[in-house]
Write an enzyme that holds these catalytic residues in place. Structure first.
Site, PDB file in Angstrom:
ATOM      1  N   ARG A 237       0.847  -1.179   0.000  1.00 26.43           N
ATOM      2  CA  ARG A 237       0.000   0.000   0.000  1.00 26.43           C
ATOM      3  C   ARG A 237       0.891   1.240   0.000  1.00 26.43           C
ATOM      4  NH1 ARG A 237      -3.331  -2.939  -1.481  1.00 26.43           N
ATOM      5  NH2 ARG A 237      -5.400  -3.364  -0.641  1.00 26.43           N
ATOM      6  N   GLU A 266      -4.031   7.356  -5.145  1.00 25.75           N
ATOM      7  CA  GLU A 266      -4.263   6.626  -6.400  1.00 25.75           C
ATOM      8  C   GLU A 266      -5.575   7.074  -7.043  1.00 25.75           C
ATOM      9  OE1 GLU A 266      -3.923   2.417  -5.568  1.00 25.75           O
ATOM     10  OE2 GLU A 266      -1.867   2.642  -4.887  1.00 25.75           O
ATOM     11  N   HIS A 285      -1.332  -0.134  -9.740  1.00 28.66           N
ATOM     12  CA  HIS A 285      -1.912  -1.040  -8.729  1.00 28.66           C
ATOM     13  C   HIS A 285      -2.533  -2.281  -9.394  1.00 28.66           C
ATOM     14  CE1 HIS A 285      -3.701  -1.211  -4.419  1.00 28.66           C
ATOM     15  NE2 HIS A 285      -3.482  -2.430  -4.895  1.00 28.66           N
TER      16      HIS A 285
HETATM   17  C1  DGY Z   1      -5.418  -6.420  -2.684  1.00 30.54           C
HETATM   18  O1  DGY Z   1      -6.146  -7.400  -2.917  1.00 30.54           O
HETATM   19  O2  DGY Z   1      -5.384  -5.863  -1.597  1.00 30.54           O
HETATM   20  C2  DGY Z   1      -4.583  -5.955  -3.808  1.00 30.54           C
HETATM   21  O3  DGY Z   1      -3.875  -4.812  -3.492  1.00 30.54           O
HETATM   22  C3  DGY Z   1      -5.429  -5.717  -5.021  1.00 30.54           C
HETATM   23  O4  DGY Z   1      -4.604  -5.698  -6.146  1.00 30.54           O
END
Ligand code: DGY
Length: 323
Positions: A237, A266, A285
């Site tokens: 993240r 984002e 992402h």
């Molecule tokens: C998640 O599932 O948390 C991922 O970051 C999505 O790509």
């Protein structure tokens, strides 16, 4: 009567057919992400919500009097206000396991892309800059037999370690809240304190979930401890990293490069300084973004929600909300 579900994200037809068997549902059909106000209106009558990233906070819960369960189609659940959900007795589920290999593949792709400068040299060829005699201007760094530091040795961290160790002959060093004897045994992974890991590792892969404790876990102090040939990868993240500190570290050559699948905000703004730097490889992402894996995640999210609403024990309640 079947419970009412609102589906706030795109899901495949197969998942819709599954939902249709068990619940009544409405879904967001507009282009792009559902506007927050529309979501609030839709939740007035909903018993369950299938989402992917909508903030589940006090305001939303206060506008959703019948809501019993929220199922996110993601492994990360930093968009859940856990205290608010706990107070309202909301069941919150996520989708671990099914995406581990897909995300791990992407992390290896980022590592290779940065150390061998793949996007930069792709542009070099396409822009006609390649000349006979070009030599050291094309050099990158090796990945094989280097040391990989993994911060956050969960399931995805282990999938990265497996690929790196057995595929690339890399030594693995890791830092985690708890020791992982299994990973130590399987990949010869060595546990290290964070500072030692940063000094030793050629590649640092950050896999820590975003929590109030991990926000800006990685800042000036951490980048300063990495090798000047070090490569930093973040596919967890964005806000776990202080992007200003990362930008400085890259501009000042404190580290060799970075691979980022996630950003503090984002979509990242096109004029963000990080995007002007050649030693950063960026992605939108897409850790889990293959059709197969997203289908699996959608189905698991739907199954979790149906179990929660029909009174069965859903498999994947997020740890902080387990009874
Ligand atoms: C998640 O599932 O948390 C991922 O970051 C999505 O790509």
């Amino acid at each position: 009567m079947k419970p009412h579900v609102y589906v706030a994200c795109k899901i495949p037809d197969e998942t819709e057919s599954y939902l249709a068997k068990h619940v009544q549902y409405r879904k967001w059909e507009g282009p792009g992400a559902i506007p927050y106000e529309v979501l609030l209106e839709e939740l007035a009558e909903a018993d369950g919500l299938l989402t992917s990233g909508n903030k589940i906070g006090l305001e939303l819960l206060s506008r959703a009097p019948k809501l019993k369960a929220v199922s996110t189609m993601s492994v990360g659940y930093n968009h859940f206000d856990l205290d608010a959900m706990k107070e309202r007795g909301i069941i919150g589920t996520h989708t671990p396991n099914v995406l581990d290999d897909t995300v791990a593949d992407l992390i290896l792709a980022l590592m290779l892309a940065v150390c061998r400068r793949v996007p930069e040299l792709d542009t070099y060829v396409k822009q006609g800059q390649w000349k006979k005699g070009d030599n050291d201007v094309l050099f990158g760094l090796d990945m094989h037999h280097k040391k990989l530091g993994i911060i956050g040795m969960g399931r995805i961290g282990e999938a990265v370690a497996q690929r790196a160790h057995f595929g690339f002959g890399m030594d693995i060093v890791y830092h985690n809240r708890h020791r992982k004897p299994d990973a130590e045994h399987k990949f010869g992974a060595k546990y290290a304190e964070m500072n030692d890991l940063l000094h030793e590792a050629d590649f640092v892969v950050l896999m820590t979930p975003l929590t109030p404790q991990t926000r800006h876990l990685f800042g000036r102090n951490e980048f300063a401890q990495m090798k000047p040939t070090g490569i930093f990868i973040n596919a967890s993240r964005g806000p776990v990293v202080d992007e200003e500190a990362l930008t400085e570290a890259l501009q000042q050559g404190q580290i060799f490069g970075a691979g980022l699948d996630v950003f503090e905000r984002e979509p990242v703004q096109p004029d963000h300084t990080l995007l002007q730097l050649q030693n950063v490889v960026t992605l939108p992402h897409i850790g889990s973004a293959t059709a197969q894996t997203r289908n699996d995640m959608a189905m698991l999210a739907a199954e979790n929600l149906v179990s929660a609403l029909l009174g069965a024990d859903p498999q994947n309640v997020v740890p902080e909300l387990r009874k």
